[in-house]
Write a protein that holds these residues in place. Structure first.
Motif, PDB file in Angstrom:
ATOM      1  N   ALA A  62       1.483  10.298  10.374  1.00 36.10           N
ATOM      2  CA  ALA A  62       0.656   9.655   9.148  1.00 36.10           C
ATOM      3  C   ALA A  62       1.212  10.741   7.359  1.00 36.10           C
ATOM      4  O   ALA A  62       1.529   9.444   6.258  1.00 36.10           O
ATOM      5  CB  ALA A  62      -1.072  10.512   9.094  1.00 36.10           C
ATOM      6  N   GLN A  63       1.850  11.615   7.238  1.00 33.01           N
ATOM      7  CA  GLN A  63       1.851  12.225   6.182  1.00 33.01           C
ATOM      8  C   GLN A  63       3.555  11.737   5.993  1.00 33.01           C
ATOM      9  O   GLN A  63       3.907  11.857   4.886  1.00 33.01           O
ATOM     10  CB  GLN A  63       1.866  13.561   6.589  1.00 33.01           C
ATOM     11  N   GLY A  64       4.399  11.591   7.018  1.00 32.15           N
ATOM     12  CA  GLY A  64       5.924  11.205   7.267  1.00 32.15           C
ATOM     13  C   GLY A  64       5.793   9.238   5.968  1.00 32.15           C
ATOM     14  O   GLY A  64       7.189   9.161   6.192  1.00 32.15           O
ATOM     15  N   VAL A  65       5.104   8.802   6.376  1.00 35.17           N
ATOM     16  CA  VAL A  65       4.774   7.530   5.887  1.00 35.17           C
ATOM     17  C   VAL A  65       4.501   7.310   4.456  1.00 35.17           C
ATOM     18  O   VAL A  65       4.998   6.340   4.191  1.00 35.17           O
ATOM     19  CB  VAL A  65       4.243   6.320   6.954  1.00 35.17           C
ATOM     20  N   GLU A  66       3.945   8.651   3.740  1.00 30.81           N
ATOM     21  CA  GLU A  66       4.115   8.403   2.612  1.00 30.81           C
ATOM     22  C   GLU A  66       4.818   9.376   1.744  1.00 30.81           C
ATOM     23  O   GLU A  66       4.943   9.346   0.745  1.00 30.81           O
ATOM     24  CB  GLU A  66       2.298   8.876   2.622  1.00 30.81           C
ATOM     25  N   LEU A  76       9.664  13.730   8.849  1.00 25.76           N
ATOM     26  CA  LEU A  76       9.826  12.469   7.920  1.00 25.76           C
ATOM     27  C   LEU A  76      10.000  12.291   7.104  1.00 25.76           C
ATOM     28  O   LEU A  76       9.443  13.493   6.121  1.00 25.76           O
ATOM     29  CB  LEU A  76       8.531  12.058   8.634  1.00 25.76           C
ATOM     30  N   ARG A  77      10.174  11.275   6.621  1.00 23.97           N
ATOM     31  CA  ARG A  77      10.500  10.909   4.886  1.00 23.97           C
ATOM     32  C   ARG A  77      10.472   9.228   4.796  1.00 23.97           C
ATOM     33  O   ARG A  77      11.243   8.494   5.602  1.00 23.97           O
ATOM     34  CB  ARG A  77      11.416  11.548   3.843  1.00 23.97           C
ATOM     35  N   PRO A  78      10.205   8.752   3.913  1.00 26.27           N
ATOM     36  CA  PRO A  78      10.213   7.462   3.872  1.00 26.27           C
ATOM     37  C   PRO A  78      11.391   7.415   3.275  1.00 26.27           C
ATOM     38  O   PRO A  78      12.380   7.959   2.617  1.00 26.27           O
ATOM     39  CB  PRO A  78       9.348   6.947   2.699  1.00 26.27           C
ATOM     40  N   TYR A  79      12.519   6.024   4.278  1.00 23.46           N
ATOM     41  CA  TYR A  79      13.622   5.085   2.912  1.00 23.46           C
ATOM     42  C   TYR A  79      13.546   4.122   2.668  1.00 23.46           C
ATOM     43  O   TYR A  79      13.657   3.099   3.630  1.00 23.46           O
ATOM     44  CB  TYR A  79      14.431   5.486   4.466  1.00 23.46           C
ATOM     45  N   GLY A  80      13.570   3.671   1.576  1.00 24.96           N
ATOM     46  CA  GLY A  80      13.271   3.012   0.709  1.00 24.96           C
ATOM     47  C   GLY A  80      11.682   2.030   0.656  1.00 24.96           C
ATOM     48  O   GLY A  80      10.862   2.804   1.192  1.00 24.96           O
ATOM     49  N   TYR A  81      12.604   0.644   1.024  1.00 25.50           N
ATOM     50  CA  TYR A  81      10.532  -0.025   0.658  1.00 25.50           C
ATOM     51  C   TYR A  81      10.413   0.204   1.696  1.00 25.50           C
ATOM     52  O   TYR A  81       8.698  -0.255   2.200  1.00 25.50           O
ATOM     53  CB  TYR A  81      10.897  -1.399  -0.110  1.00 25.50           C
ATOM     54  N   ASP A  82      11.168  -0.323   3.313  1.00 30.71           N
ATOM     55  CA  ASP A  82      10.220  -0.710   4.066  1.00 30.71           C
ATOM     56  C   ASP A  82      10.827   0.184   5.461  1.00 30.71           C
ATOM     57  O   ASP A  82      10.456  -0.620   6.510  1.00 30.71           O
ATOM     58  CB  ASP A  82      10.775  -1.585   4.618  1.00 30.71           C
TER      59      ASP A  82
END
Length: 138
Positions: A62-66, A76-82
């Motif tokens: 849950a934290q990693g998508v944010e 985890l980490r977001p990468y770009g828009y999607d």
């Protein structure tokens, strides 16, 4: 109502070659283990040629998508828009996959309908877990 949620996701393996291979991975959540999620990879996607499954905290997902999350074996980490990058750290090295963030969010929403966030402790089998621990004593 089922106590297990499984969702197939497309994971793009990040490698040193210019092309990223896409493999079908499976996310799994079981109400009997309410704090954890599992991500399994088929044999063709692993060095050992056998299915590999990683377990990590649902909260980490849950934290990693944010934003960036995790300090241990799974990060985890977001990468770009999607996309979301999921890194798996092992003694043999690091494996990285890109997963559509929308697929991860859909999985999280399904798991939270099964066990609401913050109520995981209500689904633990304290007696069963204690009995299992006592059985495992030498």
């Amino acid at each position: 109502m089922s106590t297990v949620i499984e969702q197939a996701v497309q994971a793009r393996l990040v490698a040193t070659v210019p092309r990223m291979e896409t493999v079908a991975a499976t996310l799994r959540y079981d109400r009997k283990d309410p704090f954890a999620v599992r991500m399994a990879f088929p044999p063709r996607a692993t060095l050992e040629g056998v299915e590999v499954s990683w377990a990590f905290a649902r909260e980490l997902l849950a934290q990693g998508v944010e934003g960036p999350a995790g300090l241990g074996d799974v990060r985890l980490r977001p990468y770009g828009y999607d996309r979301t990058v999921v890194e798996f750290h092992a003694p043999e090295g690091v494996a990285m996959v890109h997963v559509r963030t929308s697929e991860l969010r859909r999985f999280l929403e399904s798991s939270q309908r099964l066990v609401p966030r913050g109520r995981e402790h209500q689904y633990l089998d304290w007696d069963g877990n204690l009995a299992q621990l006592l059985e495992e004593r030498p």
